[in-house]
Structure formats: structure tokens, C-alpha cells
Design a protein around this motif. Structure first.
Motif, mmCIF file in Angstrom:
data_model
loop_
_atom_site.group_PDB
_atom_site.id
_atom_site.type_symbol
_atom_site.label_atom_id
_atom_site.label_comp_id
_atom_site.label_asym_id
_atom_site.label_seq_id
_atom_site.Cartn_x
_atom_site.Cartn_y
_atom_site.Cartn_z
ATOM 1 N N ALA A 60 36.414 36.575 56.223
ATOM 2 C CA ALA A 60 36.900 35.571 55.257
ATOM 3 C C ALA A 60 36.054 35.472 53.988
ATOM 4 O O ALA A 60 36.393 34.696 53.094
ATOM 5 N N ARG A 61 35.000 36.259 53.845
ATOM 6 C CA ARG A 61 34.113 36.075 52.690
ATOM 7 C C ARG A 61 34.790 36.329 51.346
ATOM 8 O O ARG A 61 34.301 35.866 50.318
ATOM 9 N N THR A 62 35.892 37.056 51.335
ATOM 10 C CA THR A 62 36.562 37.327 50.059
ATOM 11 C C THR A 62 37.615 36.279 49.707
ATOM 12 O O THR A 62 38.239 36.381 48.642
ATOM 13 N N THR A 63 37.791 35.284 50.557
ATOM 14 C CA THR A 63 38.766 34.231 50.265
ATOM 15 C C THR A 63 38.428 33.571 48.926
ATOM 16 O O THR A 63 37.318 33.102 48.723
ATOM 17 N N GLY A 64 39.367 33.584 48.021
ATOM 18 C CA GLY A 64 39.185 32.955 46.716
ATOM 19 C C GLY A 64 38.449 33.789 45.682
ATOM 20 O O GLY A 64 38.320 33.388 44.533
ATOM 21 N N VAL A 65 37.967 34.956 46.070
ATOM 22 C CA VAL A 65 37.201 35.797 45.145
ATOM 23 C C VAL A 65 38.121 36.522 44.158
ATOM 24 O O VAL A 65 37.796 36.644 42.973
ATOM 25 N N MET A 66 39.263 36.983 44.626
ATOM 26 C CA MET A 66 40.159 37.752 43.767
ATOM 27 C C MET A 66 40.549 36.973 42.508
ATOM 28 O O MET A 66 40.444 37.519 41.405
ATOM 29 N N PRO A 67 40.968 35.711 42.601
ATOM 30 C CA PRO A 67 41.300 34.980 41.377
ATOM 31 C C PRO A 67 40.111 34.847 40.419
ATOM 32 O O PRO A 67 40.284 34.896 39.198
#
Length: 183
Positions: free
Chosen positions: A64-71
């Protein structure tokens, strides 16, 4: 098979390495091996220190560490520009987003290089580092027309290009490198 440690989902890379060696030994008992190909999930990586030692189990793409990183990254790099340069569909688990999520962590700060999972296993087998181009193309860190790393995009995303080896066609090693566990 992934394992959870400290709330983070990791690849059990040592188990994968052991299984690879056991498979190679079993195959070599039945006939000579002329070549070995190593395939794996393209977006995940291991971090190495200056001596070439792995700094920890590679994080699994489903963590889950990439949750919210893309935006956040797409706020610095327009989606159209990212696609035009890399030619890769934007997925939250792509290496560019994983590295952005890892920015500032002690492990990334201690790393001197990064190897994708198949390249890490190849390194342990042969002692040679590098990034095989078809695998590296999945990271969203490579310019899609074979022109090398997308260093400008990497810097925009807060990623240090120095961590990544240049991408090259598949390597040939005439023999396994016993010093890195290949024997």
C-alpha cells in the motif's frame, strides 16, 4: 510468494533465489545448460549498497505504500507528458511511483544502485549488474524509443537517476559467478 514484515508487503527474494538455484541444479543434472533466462515482475526492485549487498527485502508491488503517490507525481509531471516520453500506461505500482513513495527513506538514502528483480537475481548468479531493456521498459523510467533513462522526468518526480544502471539488451555470462551465490 510475498511476505509481510513490519506492515509492509515484500518479495521473499531469498526464497526466490534459493528456488532458482535449486531449479538450475536439477536441470543441470539432466543435461548441460547452454543458457538461462530470468523473468519476473518488471516494476519491483532491490536496493544495493556500495559493496553490492542488498539493503533489504524488495517491497512488493501490491504493498500500500504507493497509495496516493500517483496523483502527487502527476501534479509535477503532466500525465500526457509522462506517457509521451515513456510510452507506458500509468499504474500506481509502476517503479516511478514506487520510488517517489520511497523518497527520503533511510534505505533509499543508503542505496548506491537499484536492480529490478530479474536483474537482481541475474546479478547474484553472474556478478554482473545491469538493467535488461525489455524489463526496464516496464518501469516508466525509460524513454520509449530506446534513448536511455528518462532522467528529466525522474528528477521532476524527485528520483535520483544515479541509482539506476543504463538499460541494455540481455546479457550473456559464460559461467555463474560463485562469489554471489551462483555456484
Amino acid at each position: 510468494m510475498p511476505v509481510t514484515a513490519g506492515g509492509t508487503l515484500h518479495w521473499d527474494i531469498l526464497r526466490l533465489h534459493r528456488g532458482m538455484l535449486e531449479g538450475l541444479r536439477a536441470a543441470a543434472r539432466t543435461s548441460p545448460l547452454d543458457s538461462v533466462g530470468i523473468d519476473g515482475w518488471g516494476v519491483d526492485y532491490g536496493l544495493l549498497d556500495r559493496s553490492g549487498s542488498l539493503l533489504g527485502n524488495p517491497v512488493h508491488y501490491r504493498d500500500a505504500r504507493t497509495t496516493g503517490v500517483m496523483p502527487s507525481v502527476l501534479g509535477r509531471i503532466p500525465a500526457g507528458q509522462l506517457y509521451a516520453v515513456t510510452g507506458i500506461q500509468q499504474q500506481p505500482f509502476n517503479t516511478i511511483f514506487q520510488l517517489a513513495a520511497a523518497a527520503g527513506t533511510p534505505q533509499l538514502r543508503a542505496a548506491s544502485s537499484l536492480l529490478l528483480i530479474p536483474d537482481l537475481l541475474s546479478y547474484w548468479l553472474t556478478g554482473e549488474t545491469g538493467a535488461e531493456v525489455t524489463n526496464a521498459s516496464t518501469t516508466q523510467l525509460l524513454r520509449h524509443q530506446g534513448q536511455g533513462l528518462a532522467t528529466r522526468l525522474m528528477r521532476q518526480a524527485g528520483i535520483q537517476p544515479a541509482h539506476l544502471p543504463g538499460a541494455a539488451p540481455a546479457r550473456r555470462a559464460d559461467r555463474a559467478h560463485a562469489g554471489r551465490g551462483g555456484g
